[in-house]
Every structure is written in C-alpha cells, then in structure tokens.
Design a protein around this motif. Sequence first.
Motif, PDB file in Angstrom:
ATOM      1  N   ASP A   1       0.840  -1.200   0.000  1.00 13.92           N
ATOM      2  CA  ASP A   1       0.000   0.000   0.000  1.00 13.92           C
ATOM      3  C   ASP A   1       0.876   1.251   0.000  1.00 13.92           C
ATOM      4  N   SER A   2       1.255   1.752   1.157  1.00 12.00           N
ATOM      5  CA  SER A   2       2.149   2.905   1.245  1.00 12.00           C
ATOM      6  C   SER A   2       3.134   2.657   2.369  1.00 12.00           C
ATOM      7  N   VAL A   3       4.274   3.340   2.297  1.00  5.92           N
ATOM      8  CA  VAL A   3       5.319   3.121   3.287  1.00  5.92           C
ATOM      9  C   VAL A   3       5.742   4.455   3.874  1.00  5.92           C
ATOM     10  N   LEU A   4       6.169   4.410   5.132  1.00  5.81           N
ATOM     11  CA  LEU A   4       6.695   5.599   5.791  1.00  5.81           C
ATOM     12  C   LEU A   4       8.073   5.899   5.227  1.00  5.81           C
ATOM     13  N   LEU A   5       8.263   7.139   4.824  1.00  7.49           N
ATOM     14  CA  LEU A   5       9.526   7.517   4.201  1.00  7.49           C
ATOM     15  C   LEU A   5      10.258   8.523   5.074  1.00  7.49           C
ATOM     16  N   ARG A   6      11.427   8.124   5.542  1.00 10.00           N
ATOM     17  CA  ARG A   6      12.310   9.017   6.273  1.00 10.00           C
ATOM     18  C   ARG A   6      13.692   9.030   5.622  1.00 10.00           C
ATOM     19  N   SER A   7      13.742   8.630   4.374  1.00 13.44           N
ATOM     20  CA  SER A   7      15.036   8.432   3.728  1.00 13.44           C
ATOM     21  C   SER A   7      15.798   9.737   3.596  1.00 13.44           C
TER      22      SER A   7
ATOM     23  N   ASN B   1       2.258   7.765  -0.181  1.00 16.84           N
ATOM     24  CA  ASN B   1       1.092   8.170  -0.955  1.00 16.84           C
ATOM     25  C   ASN B   1       0.665   9.602  -0.647  1.00 16.84           C
ATOM     26  N   TYR B   2       1.473  10.329   0.104  1.00 17.48           N
ATOM     27  CA  TYR B   2       1.134  11.715   0.432  1.00 17.48           C
ATOM     28  C   TYR B   2       1.216  12.584  -0.824  1.00 17.48           C
ATOM     29  N   ASP B   3       0.142  13.330  -1.106  1.00 20.98           N
ATOM     30  CA  ASP B   3       0.056  14.158  -2.308  1.00 20.98           C
ATOM     31  C   ASP B   3       0.021  15.628  -1.898  1.00 20.98           C
ATOM     32  N   PRO B   4       1.096  16.392  -2.114  1.00 21.32           N
ATOM     33  CA  PRO B   4       1.115  17.792  -1.688  1.00 21.32           C
ATOM     34  C   PRO B   4       0.168  18.680  -2.481  1.00 21.32           C
ATOM     35  N   VAL B   5      -0.200  18.258  -3.700  1.00 21.27           N
ATOM     36  CA  VAL B   5      -1.141  19.053  -4.489  1.00 21.27           C
ATOM     37  C   VAL B   5      -2.543  18.946  -3.896  1.00 21.27           C
ATOM     38  N   LYS B   6      -2.980  17.702  -3.642  1.00 25.39           N
ATOM     39  CA  LYS B   6      -4.327  17.493  -3.104  1.00 25.39           C
ATOM     40  C   LYS B   6      -4.488  18.065  -1.699  1.00 25.39           C
TER      41      LYS B   6
ATOM     42  N   LEU C   1      13.245  18.302   6.206  1.00 30.47           N
ATOM     43  CA  LEU C   1      12.417  17.194   5.754  1.00 30.47           C
ATOM     44  C   LEU C   1      12.536  16.994   4.251  1.00 30.47           C
ATOM     45  N   GLN C   2      12.739  15.761   3.854  1.00 31.80           N
ATOM     46  CA  GLN C   2      12.732  15.352   2.453  1.00 31.80           C
ATOM     47  C   GLN C   2      11.906  14.084   2.357  1.00 31.80           C
ATOM     48  N   THR C   3      11.121  13.973   1.322  1.00 33.65           N
ATOM     49  CA  THR C   3      10.301  12.776   1.201  1.00 33.65           C
ATOM     50  C   THR C   3       9.997  12.508  -0.261  1.00 33.65           C
ATOM     51  N   THR C   4       9.535  11.287  -0.541  1.00 27.03           N
ATOM     52  CA  THR C   4       9.261  10.842  -1.901  1.00 27.03           C
ATOM     53  C   THR C   4       7.821  10.366  -2.000  1.00 27.03           C
ATOM     54  N   LYS C   5       7.143  10.777  -3.054  1.00 23.77           N
ATOM     55  CA  LYS C   5       5.784  10.312  -3.344  1.00 23.77           C
ATOM     56  C   LYS C   5       5.876   9.238  -4.417  1.00 23.77           C
ATOM     57  N   ILE C   6       5.280   8.081  -4.156  1.00 21.34           N
ATOM     58  CA  ILE C   6       5.401   6.934  -5.058  1.00 21.34           C
ATOM     59  C   ILE C   6       4.025   6.545  -5.588  1.00 21.34           C
ATOM     60  N   ASP C   7       3.949   6.383  -6.902  1.00 26.14           N
ATOM     61  CA  ASP C   7       2.731   5.900  -7.548  1.00 26.14           C
ATOM     62  C   ASP C   7       3.025   4.571  -8.224  1.00 26.14           C
ATOM     63  N   ASN C   8       2.290   3.532  -7.839  1.00 23.87           N
ATOM     64  CA  ASN C   8       2.342   2.226  -8.494  1.00 23.87           C
ATOM     65  C   ASN C   8       0.986   1.953  -9.134  1.00 23.87           C
ATOM     66  N   GLU C   9       0.968   1.076 -10.099  1.00 24.57           N
ATOM     67  CA  GLU C   9      -0.305   0.673 -10.682  1.00 24.57           C
ATOM     68  C   GLU C   9      -0.910  -0.407  -9.791  1.00 24.57           C
ATOM     69  N   LYS C  10      -1.875   0.001  -8.995  1.00 22.74           N
ATOM     70  CA  LYS C  10      -2.413  -0.857  -7.942  1.00 22.74           C
ATOM     71  C   LYS C  10      -3.034  -2.134  -8.489  1.00 22.74           C
ATOM     72  N   ALA C  11      -3.717  -2.047  -9.613  1.00 22.36           N
ATOM     73  CA  ALA C  11      -4.402  -3.233 -10.158  1.00 22.36           C
ATOM     74  C   ALA C  11      -3.407  -4.338 -10.494  1.00 22.36           C
ATOM     75  N   ILE C  12      -2.255  -3.969 -11.025  1.00 19.39           N
ATOM     76  CA  ILE C  12      -1.251  -4.980 -11.375  1.00 19.39           C
ATOM     77  C   ILE C  12      -0.639  -5.586 -10.114  1.00 19.39           C
ATOM     78  N   LEU C  13      -0.395  -4.762  -9.102  1.00 15.71           N
ATOM     79  CA  LEU C  13       0.123  -5.301  -7.845  1.00 15.71           C
ATOM     80  C   LEU C  13      -0.884  -6.247  -7.197  1.00 15.71           C
ATOM     81  N   GLU C  14      -2.158  -5.911  -7.279  1.00 13.35           N
ATOM     82  CA  GLU C  14      -3.184  -6.787  -6.711  1.00 13.35           C
ATOM     83  C   GLU C  14      -3.190  -8.133  -7.427  1.00 13.35           C
ATOM     84  N   TYR C  15      -3.007  -8.100  -8.744  1.00 18.11           N
ATOM     85  CA  TYR C  15      -2.956  -9.361  -9.490  1.00 18.11           C
ATOM     86  C   TYR C  15      -1.741 -10.178  -9.060  1.00 18.11           C
ATOM     87  N   MET C  16      -0.587  -9.557  -8.943  1.00 15.95           N
ATOM     88  CA  MET C  16       0.616 -10.273  -8.540  1.00 15.95           C
ATOM     89  C   MET C  16       0.459 -10.856  -7.133  1.00 15.95           C
TER      90      MET C  16
END
Length: 480
Positions: free
Chosen positions: A45-51, A143-148, A278-293
């Motif tokens: 789903d989503s992960v905490l990013l402190r990288s 999954n944090y979206d700064p625009v939304k 603070l620095q962070t990364t927003k990650i988008d995956n195609e959820k439907a394909i991950l659900e299939y896998m």
Amino acid sequence: MLTSLLFAACSDETFDFGSTLTQQADKLDISATDYQVTTRSVMADSVLLRSSYCYLGRVKDPETGAYVTSEMMTQFNVLDNYTLPAEDKITSRYENNMAGADSCQIELYMSSPTGITDTLAALKIKLSELSEPMEENIKYYSNYDPVKTGKVRNDGLVVDKMFSYKDLTVADTLRSKSNYYDCIVFKLNQPYTAKDGTVYNNYGTYLMQQYYRHPEYFRNAYTFTHNVCPGFYVSVHDGEGVYTEVPDMALRFYYRGKNNKDSIITFSSIFAGTEEVLQTTKIDNEKAILEYMASIDTCSYLKAPAGLYTEVTLPIDDIFRNHENDSIMTAKVNFQRINNMVKDQSLTAPPYVLMVPADSLTSFFEKKKLADNLTSYYTTYAVSSGYSNQYSFANISNLITAMYQAKKAGGGEQWAAKHPNWNKVLLVPVQLKWSSTSSTTATVTGIEHFVGIASTKLVGGSQNHHAPILLNIVYGKFKQ
C-alpha cells in the motif's frame, strides 16, 4: 563444535549431547525437527519515508509492464551563523537600488542510475514552490500528495524542465572528470512575486532581501522554512526511462560584491537539502497490477518501492506440541529466490530484507526501531556458495518463543482468534544506514523502507511447486 552439531541436525533426530560440557547428571538432549511454513504476497500500500535520499523518475517495470513513478519534496537547510556581506558591499543592483542576485538555481544531484534506466531517455518534470513547509511532527507516507493537500502554492514559482540522465549539453571532457556529478538544474532567473506581492528580478534577489530585512529568519532551518523558503515539489509529467536517487541537492545564488581589497568578484551562497530538514518521496504504483501479482499462489514476491511483501505464517502450535518444556536453541529458515529466466526482464533483488511481526510493521518504522534479534531481524541477499541465491535467517528462536508465550499469556485459542496475525511475520525490502563506511567498524544506525527499484520471486505460495520452505528447529532439554 556445538554450533556445527546444531546446524547439522536432521529431522526428528536425537543426540546424547552435553556430557563434555556439563556434569554427568546434567546431560542435555538435543533434537531437531523440520516444520513447513506457508507464505503469500501482500500489498504494501504505502510506506513511511524518512530516507535521507529522495527518488525521482518514471520507469516501466519490465516484469509486469506497470509504471512506477517517484516524485519528491525537499526543504533547504540554513547553516548556523549564516551571513552575507553588508548590503553596501553588494555591487549587483536592481530596481530601487536594491542589492540582489545575478542568478539563482536549484541543483538536484543524481546517483548512478538503476539497471533499467536509459541514460538518454527524456523526462519532463516540474518544480513547484510549496505554500507552507512540511512539518516535522507529521509522518509522511509514500502516498502523500502535496497538491491534493494544498501544500503547493497556486501562484508560486513554477519551472518546467526536460532532462536525461546523461546530459549531452555538457561537454564530454567535463563529464569525464572525476569530480563531475550528473545534475538536474532548475534556473530560477525569472521575475518572482513573493506572498506579500513584492516583485523581485529573480528568486535569489528575494532571498537576499529577506536576509537584509529579517536576518532573524536565517537563524536556523525552522525559521528559514517557515518565513522564507517552505521548500519545493518536483513532479513528473511526461516521459519514462529514468529513475534515480537524489542524494544531494542545493539552492544556490550568485552575486557580485567587493572583497576586503575592494575588488569586485562573484560570490555564491548555498542552502543544502540535508537530513536536518524534511525530504520525502511520493510513489505511484499501478495498484491493479500489484493486486494481481499478490493473488498469484505459486510463489511470493518482494517488490519495491511500496510494492509487495511476503507474509510468512510460522507453525508455532506445531513447534511446541509435545515440546512445552523444551528450550528452542536455534530456529533457521531460508527463503529461496526464483530466478527470472528472461534476462532482459530481470530486476535487482532487494539487498536487505527485514523480518518483523505483521502487527508491528507500522510501529517499527514510526518509532525508528532497529532489528533487535529478539522479535525483528534483517538479513542480506546471499549469493555465496554456502547460502546460494536466498535470504537466510540463521536463528529466529527468540521470536518463536515470544509468539508462543504471547498466545499462552493471552488465554490460548480465544486470544489467537482475536489476533489473527499473532503467528505471522512480514519480509520487507529495506535499506540500512551505517555509522561509517568502514566494513569492519560500521554498525547499523537506521533501517528504512527501500525506495529504489527492486523485485524478486521467492519459493512459496499456497500452490508451491518447489521444495517446501522448512523451518529447522533444534530443541534442547536436560535429561531427567
């Protein structure tokens, strides 16, 4: 000798062991049994990013055809005792005799590309000014979206950029130098309108004028981000084939001024993106394909970033049945990798994997825990002859005992029914932070989610076609 005998133990074998280590009356019975464990893939789903590193780019996963997109947010740090020359020493002058900058830019330095990065692939990205800083007391997930969430300033600074990892506009003689670093440069030389409506010839002049009017804003990172520069968001808008770490970044401006001998020279001033802000990364995956896998039952997966984990169900009840009074001396389990037979579709396996109780995953990362070898462990992907192509956990006996005791203390089967994950652990791709670069003295100082591109299949699943995954338990008890 003890260690050798323990690891050589076979299923249901018993040894008359201990006569040389204890008195004759205290001989120790050693026995070993193999138990099958079951696995399946679960969504991250989503992960905490402190990288301390950000990630940027978009690539097509060659295994699945799915796109992985990473965008980044960063603030900039101001060093203690930051100073600029007295304003009358600045010779760069603009409207109303304003001292300012000749130019300004943001630099994003890239690390070596991943194995699936096309160094000439073009990517269109956009730099947007934030309206307010990200706060340290908030936990930002991938999954944090700064625009939304309204963090991006609607009328703020925006710069579009086309880039490739290998910048062909830079001469080969320069790129071949040992001190050259691949870099994305955003020029901030257009007129800039501050929130109070004041217009500056560029963003660097805005920074300089804020310093001369409010030097207290440059006292530390907090005052700087809350009063001068909240930070920037870099988003991906077109293209694919580039996915890179951004380990270093800088906000830099140039100006002319007088030195101690009243000669006019060009100076530069730098604000760096560091772990102090603070620095962070927003990650988008195609959820439907991950659900299939995740639904595939002939194996399990480890996939990063923010992709798939492997859930392992440990046979705790079977392990302690008829062994309630025995001690578990060792508990070893290996997770074998299934090689991808199509070489051009092979991704790098995650270099490190964390084993952690399923219900403790969130708290482990939010509380910045380290693997304690009691209820959490990490291991390295091994390709040596002794541990070929697998992730090996040499002894998780403490974890198994803790799970058994938790069920017993909770009341048995009724408690277990209310805690369905009581005997489950997750295998999670992670990256480690080390105390130093020395391989002999370095210790692990931090464990974070792996945000690079990595994937592997493991033997397992409910319809496993390979040899079963075996958990080797070595028991010990004193003879009566």
